[in-house]
Write a protein that holds these residues in place. Structure first.
Motif, PDB file in Angstrom:
ATOM      1  N   ASP A  82      75.984  37.530   0.632  1.00  0.00           N
ATOM      2  CA  ASP A  82      76.157  38.081   2.082  1.00  0.00           C
ATOM      3  C   ASP A  82      76.915  36.846   2.912  1.00  0.00           C
ATOM      4  O   ASP A  82      76.158  35.848   2.819  1.00  0.00           O
ATOM      5  CB  ASP A  82      75.000  38.590   2.548  1.00  0.00           C
ATOM      6  CG  ASP A  82      75.334  39.261   3.767  1.00  0.00           C
ATOM      7  OD1 ASP A  82      76.145  38.870   4.348  1.00  0.00           O
ATOM      8  OD2 ASP A  82      74.512  40.043   4.415  1.00  0.00           O
ATOM      9  N   THR A  92      77.209  36.298   5.998  1.00  0.00           N
ATOM     10  CA  THR A  92      76.781  36.257   7.005  1.00  0.00           C
ATOM     11  C   THR A  92      75.413  35.497   7.019  1.00  0.00           C
ATOM     12  O   THR A  92      74.968  35.090   7.979  1.00  0.00           O
ATOM     13  CB  THR A  92      76.792  37.620   7.676  1.00  0.00           C
ATOM     14  OG1 THR A  92      75.665  38.296   7.173  1.00  0.00           O
ATOM     15  CG2 THR A  92      78.086  38.041   7.706  1.00  0.00           C
ATOM     16  N   LYS A  93      74.894  35.412   5.992  1.00  0.00           N
ATOM     17  CA  LYS A  93      73.385  34.990   5.609  1.00  0.00           C
ATOM     18  C   LYS A  93      73.392  33.462   5.440  1.00  0.00           C
ATOM     19  O   LYS A  93      74.718  32.886   4.889  1.00  0.00           O
ATOM     20  CB  LYS A  93      72.581  35.950   4.613  1.00  0.00           C
ATOM     21  CG  LYS A  93      72.290  37.086   5.279  1.00  0.00           C
ATOM     22  CD  LYS A  93      71.464  37.926   4.467  1.00  0.00           C
ATOM     23  CE  LYS A  93      71.156  39.421   4.622  1.00  0.00           C
ATOM     24  NZ  LYS A  93      70.087  40.075   3.809  1.00  0.00           N
ATOM     25  N   SER A  94      72.407  32.770   5.422  1.00  0.00           N
ATOM     26  CA  SER A  94      72.335  31.567   5.144  1.00  0.00           C
ATOM     27  C   SER A  94      72.644  31.191   3.817  1.00  0.00           C
ATOM     28  O   SER A  94      71.991  31.832   2.819  1.00  0.00           O
ATOM     29  CB  SER A  94      71.011  30.800   5.709  1.00  0.00           C
ATOM     30  OG  SER A  94      69.900  31.251   4.848  1.00  0.00           O
ATOM     31  N   SER A 127      75.709  29.831   7.414  1.00  0.00           N
ATOM     32  CA  SER A 127      76.437  30.874   6.427  1.00  0.00           C
ATOM     33  C   SER A 127      77.860  30.513   5.725  1.00  0.00           C
ATOM     34  O   SER A 127      78.375  29.712   6.056  1.00  0.00           O
ATOM     35  CB  SER A 127      76.523  32.093   6.996  1.00  0.00           C
ATOM     36  OG  SER A 127      77.502  32.068   7.878  1.00  0.00           O
TER      37      SER A 127
END
Length: 600
Positions: free
Chosen positions: A117, A119-121, A263
């Protein structure tokens, strides 16, 4: 001073003195009106200077070659080639053919795990990466004093893997409360679970610490260090000269460091915003990262002209993303008027003409450069219009009649009028203050002479404005306004036939007035006129001693101050006289009453 107001005489002493003082104040009212007139006159002069200065700035633009050398460019096929020209470009035709556009170097990663993903870390998704891409970095955490009761405190960074106290004890944090220290065992992970009273749980992704007990306000979490996981890598790119764009101390490369809480989208955005000159993005359709040079052309190292245009180092770029290290752009190739040549960019300038390639093609595209007659005509026409507006406003001031029936209002007079009436009165009182002014009249006469006098030493076919269709209006009421003959055909023909001579007529330099172009003469005249007006009316930043009206105003102010002091003395004298009269009447009345007693 004690004033007695008509107790004995029965007279309204205050009213009598007030009426007497009205007569006494007539000279000072006259002085104040004189002061107001001088201030209005000063402001009128300054408003004329503002107009002259603004026109002078416009005239400066008319001394620039660009005002007369505008070019128009046409392309036989703008879907293939667009072009623009500077004033230095020659009037000519150019042919472009066999065009291959420049391309930018691009590197595309292998496909990333579809579960990633962007957008995630990245640390929270580290299972999708090889552990070798991560580097542990020690972060020194300063002591934290709590300002309120709490059980949670967040570290500045996430991606935490271990904690070390300054004492060297592994995985523990000390908290001091009222001089007593308590040691908390550190547990790091993603699942909180049950936290014992002597434990502190650290969310490895966010860096949030949760203590097993509530810490009271004023408690201090003692300094400690912790291990943070970061991504380190570098990118090297080159400019058109083959010079690396990065830091010298880093061998020309640009280093990057991102903590694990970053991210993928944020990482790529920061690369795009850096000085490496790369546009980077993640394509969710293919799960690939794309890095493209912002500049086109084969931009490689000067030491290796055929080398990669983007050099990547670091496990994240070369191992996880597997970005190719042989990315190369290509130069634009084309033939210009029979000359085969190349350029790094699809937009390039040669001979004052800027070309922008739009497509690859093999045929011919012709680009024609010629004088932009209409633009030069519009520039001259606009200048003439602005000049006419200028002299109309100045002529309006120096011919405006002075209505002496309307003098500046005193405060008492103004109180008797409505605001609208006072405004209308002031408008009439301000009229004609510059009527027949010699400085402005002389300046206008000189500007008229600047326009119609011939320019000596001209090498072209024109030596005065009438030669190009500009003359003074025959209507005497226009007071020297300029007119462009007919529909401007003569002026346009002059611009088309001999643009150099037209330009010299306006902006030619010279050591004498007769040798100077019209605009340079005008600027000299305006500068002289502005200077003379300033000697009379000054500037807002000048002191009163620096200009004539200022000195006059200072003198009037001094007279007003002196006269007001005298009026105070006169008023006091009147009251003393009436007080003496009152006392005499009182004495007479007392004597009369006493005599009456003797005869009663």
């Amino acid at each position: 001073m004690v004033r007695v107001s008509g107790l004995a005489s029965g007279m309204d002493i205050d009213q009598i003195v007030s009426d007497l003082m009205k007569a006494e104040r007539m000279p000072i009212d006259k002085m104040k009106k004189q002061k107001q007139t001088l201030e209005w006159q000063r402001d009128d002069y300054r408003s004329m200077n503002l107009l002259l200065s603004e026109f002078n700035n416009l005239a400066f633009n008319m001394t620039l070659q660009s005002s007369y050398s505008s070019k128009t460019v046409s392309s036989s096929d703008e879907t293939k080639v667009k072009a623009a020209a500077t004033s230095s470009a020659a009037n000519a035709s150019y042919t472009l053919s066999n065009v291959t556009m420049a391309t930018a170097a691009q590197s595309i990663s292998t496909s990333i795990d579809s579960s990633m993903d962007p957008t995630k870390s990245l640390w929270s998704q580290r299972g999708s990466m090889d552990s070798s891409v991560w580097t542990e970095k020690t972060v020194e955490q300063a002591a934290i004093t709590l300002s309120a009761d709490t059980s949670t405190v967040k570290l500045a960074k996430g991606a935490v893997s271990a904690v070390n106290q300054n004492t060297g004890t592994l995985n523990s944090i000390s908290v001091t409360t009222d001089g007593t220290s308590k040691v908390y065992t550190v547990r790091i992970g993603t699942a909180v679970g049950i936290i014992n009273s002597n434990e502190v749980f650290i969310n490895e992704e966010t860096g949030e610490m949760t203590f097993g007990t509530t810490l009271t306000s004023g408690s201090t979490i003692e300094a400690f260090s912790y291990q943070q996981n970061v991504l380190n890598f570098s990118v090297t790119t080159y400019d058109s000269t083959g010079k690396a764009t990065g830091n010298i101390q880093d061998g020309g490369s640009t280093p990057f460091e991102f903590d694990g809480s970053t991210s993928l989208n944020t990482l790529l955005t920061q690369i795009s915003n850096s000085k490496v000159g790369i546009s980077a993005f993640f394509d969710e359709g293919t799960n690939k990262v794309v890095m493209t040079r912002k500049d086109t052309g084969n931009l490689s190292s000067a030491d290796s002209a055929d080398g990669s245009n983007m050099v990547f180092s670091g496990g994240f770029l070369t191992g996880f993303l597997q970005l190719a290290g042989d990315a190369k752009g290509t130069d634009a190739k084309f033939t210009l008027n029979g000359l085969e040549t190349t350029r790094k960019s699809n937009t390039f300038t040669t001979g004052g003409v800027t070309y922008t390639l739009q497509n690859n093609f093999t045929g011919d595209v012709r680009v024609n450069v010629s004088n932009d007659t209409q633009k030069v005509f519009d520039t001259i026409k606009d200048f003439v219009t602005k000049y006419n507006e200028l002299i109309e406003k100045i002529n309006g001031k120096i011919t405006e009649e002075r209505d002496r029936n309307y003098q500046p209002l005193t405060d008492e007079e103004r109180e008797k009028l409505t605001d609208k009436q006072a405004e209308q009165w002031d408008e009439k009182a301000k009229s004609g203050l510059l009527k027949g002014d010699s400085i402005l009249s002389s300046g206008l006469n000189q500007m008229r002479s600047n326009w119609y006098a011939s320019v000596s030493g001209m090498s072209g076919g024109f030596s005065q404005l009438t030669d190009i269709g500009i003359s003074t209006s025959a209507n005497y009421t226009d007071r020297g306004k300029l007119v462009i003959e007919g529909d401007g055909t003569k002026l346009k023909e002059a611009i088309e036939k001999d643009p150099q001579s037209v330009m010299d007529l306006f902006m030619k330099s010279g050591s004498t007035t007769s040798e100077k172009g019209v605009v340079r003469r005008l600027r000299d005249t305006i500068t002289q006129t502005v200077s003379k007006v300033e000697q009379r009316a000054g500037r807002s930043t000048w002191t009163s001693e620096q200009f004539l009206l200022g000195r006059n105003l200072k003198s009037v102010n001094s007279q007003i101050t002196s006269f007001e002091s005298r009026l105070t003395q006169v008023e006091d004298r009147y009251y003393r006289q009436f007080t003496a009269m009152e006392k005499a009447i009182q004495n007479a009345n007392a004597q009369s009453a006493q005599l009456s007693q003797y005869f009663s």
